[in-house]
Motif scaffolding. Sequence first.
Motif, PDB file in Angstrom:
ATOM      1  N   ALA A   1      67.962  12.757  -8.979  1.00  0.00           N
ATOM      2  CA  ALA A   1      67.616  13.204  -6.699  1.00  0.00           C
ATOM      3  C   ALA A   1      68.149  14.327  -5.991  1.00  0.00           C
ATOM      4  O   ALA A   1      67.256  14.500  -5.259  1.00  0.00           O
ATOM      5  CB  ALA A   1      68.477  11.923  -6.225  1.00  0.00           C
ATOM      6  N   GLY A   2      68.723  15.126  -6.663  1.00  0.00           N
ATOM      7  CA  GLY A   2      69.069  16.653  -6.083  1.00  0.00           C
ATOM      8  C   GLY A   2      70.111  16.151  -4.712  1.00  0.00           C
ATOM      9  O   GLY A   2      69.936  15.384  -4.599  1.00  0.00           O
ATOM     10  N   TYR A   3      70.697  17.355  -4.529  1.00  0.00           N
ATOM     11  CA  TYR A   3      72.112  17.455  -3.749  1.00  0.00           C
ATOM     12  C   TYR A   3      71.759  18.818  -2.952  1.00  0.00           C
ATOM     13  O   TYR A   3      71.812  20.085  -3.399  1.00  0.00           O
ATOM     14  CB  TYR A   3      73.028  16.325  -3.837  1.00  0.00           C
ATOM     15  N   LEU A   4      72.808  18.211  -2.060  1.00  0.00           N
ATOM     16  CA  LEU A   4      72.423  20.007  -0.962  1.00  0.00           C
ATOM     17  C   LEU A   4      74.314  20.289  -1.198  1.00  0.00           C
ATOM     18  O   LEU A   4      74.875  19.374  -1.175  1.00  0.00           O
ATOM     19  CB  LEU A   4      72.873  20.004   0.399  1.00  0.00           C
ATOM     20  N   THR A   5      75.056  21.442  -0.852  1.00  0.00           N
ATOM     21  CA  THR A   5      76.324  21.487  -1.020  1.00  0.00           C
ATOM     22  C   THR A   5      76.782  22.530   0.477  1.00  0.00           C
ATOM     23  O   THR A   5      75.719  23.171   0.662  1.00  0.00           O
ATOM     24  CB  THR A   5      77.217  21.458  -1.782  1.00  0.00           C
ATOM     25  N   PRO A   6      78.044  22.205   0.878  1.00  0.00           N
ATOM     26  CA  PRO A   6      77.710  23.212   2.080  1.00  0.00           C
ATOM     27  C   PRO A   6      78.205  24.415   2.150  1.00  0.00           C
ATOM     28  O   PRO A   6      77.668  25.450   3.055  1.00  0.00           O
ATOM     29  CB  PRO A   6      79.816  22.753   2.433  1.00  0.00           C
TER      30      PRO A   6
END
Length: 482
Positions: free
Chosen positions: A159-164
Amino acid sequence: MLDYDLVVIGGSPAGIYAAVKATNSNARVALVASPLFGSTWSESSSKYNKSLCYIGKVARTLEDAAIFGWSEKEQLNRSLEFGETLKWAKGIVASLDENYSPAVLASLGVDVIFGEGEFCRHATDIAFAVKDQYLRSRKYLIATNSTPVIPEIDGLESAGYLTPDSIWQLANVELPKSLIVIGNDPVGVELAQTFSRLGTKVSLVVSSSRILAKEDEEAALLIQSQLEAEGIQVFTEYNVTQVRWLQDKKWIQAGNRAIDADEILIATEFQPHTTALNLDAVGVKCNSNGIIVNSKLQTTNHRIYACGDVLGGYRFPHIANYEAQIALKNLLRFPVSQVDYRYIPWAILSDPELARVGLTEAQAKRRYADVLLTRRYFKMVDKAQIRGEITGFCKVITRANGEILGAHIVGAEASELIHVFALAMQQKLKIKAIANLTPIFPTLSTINCQTAADWQSYHQFQNSSKPNFWEGFLNLVRSWFN
């Protein structure tokens, strides 16, 4: 023959700080930094995220401008260009990073070497191998960065994601209309509030019973209430079990709830960059948190020290710099200095800010039987009323004799206000020393002195002999005029 007095491994802020400080002692220093950092080689994600937090505060100020007299019509004329917002933040970070660019460090006497390296045995000694070079030094300091630990959630990778550390990737797209923040790291709380204020619908999902589980419960719950009051959905005691991409949305399954959003931000734990260093070859041991060190920040190899992210814990740059300072004293002089975290403050840049030093209320009550709590609210401070920022309190935890065990401030400029308590604790001053300060009017610092004065008044009330003495004295004075 040794090439250097110190080789610093890692281009983290703590590593750069240590390298510069070491040159001030006329040491021969090399700094090994990963080439992956490029123009932001000093690892600027912390500065970048703090810049975004400030933008969030500005957005809130504009939103609340009506209380200062601006009309709603004037408010409607303002709109956010997210790309420009990120460009401003990047400009700030680039300006800050330029102060310690490779060229500046080289001018200070630091040999900057870009490349991935590892420890090895070279001849009869140890060395750090990088770019076919063997860097031999009297001592070594490991100060590498850390990376987010991505939880094993079914479907998350696809799905994909972001991190800080990767949220800058949003620079080429529009502001997400909705965002799910998974995790209880402080930066996750900061970014959740920031994006909410920029116009994103935000959901914050944590597995613990409340957000900021390591902080004082009363302080953390006030921050949680503020987030909810601003429209952020906070889901506590929920574990995310799966993620799916459906109908152009990312859906998470958290307990018995399904939540959808445009983007997912992972803000859980961080793991140190240590696996590529070949620490086993030089006898440096690690555990689940990071590199094992003693109170002098010395690893299990007496010539190798470590500081910052590689030790685990909160990623606060000022704490990493403090550790670097202690490590340098032991590296370059005699190994006698020890870390003492009791008097180091830290803050979470939510709005209102949360700052603390020392023990929480729960920790203090477990250790001492004579704990006293003194609390003063920001709504009782003139400057807070003038600024329209009356949410929050100052809570000081003391023993009956006035010894300060901890202080917790939730409110405007809490990160600035906490230092007076940190200094008092470091210098072994009792709380009455703060009560005797005379703050400038009107300033937010008044809350520190008022809280301390409240403690003093309470203590005098508890000691009945003092009120009785002064009452008798005043009666005697009155009798002279009768």
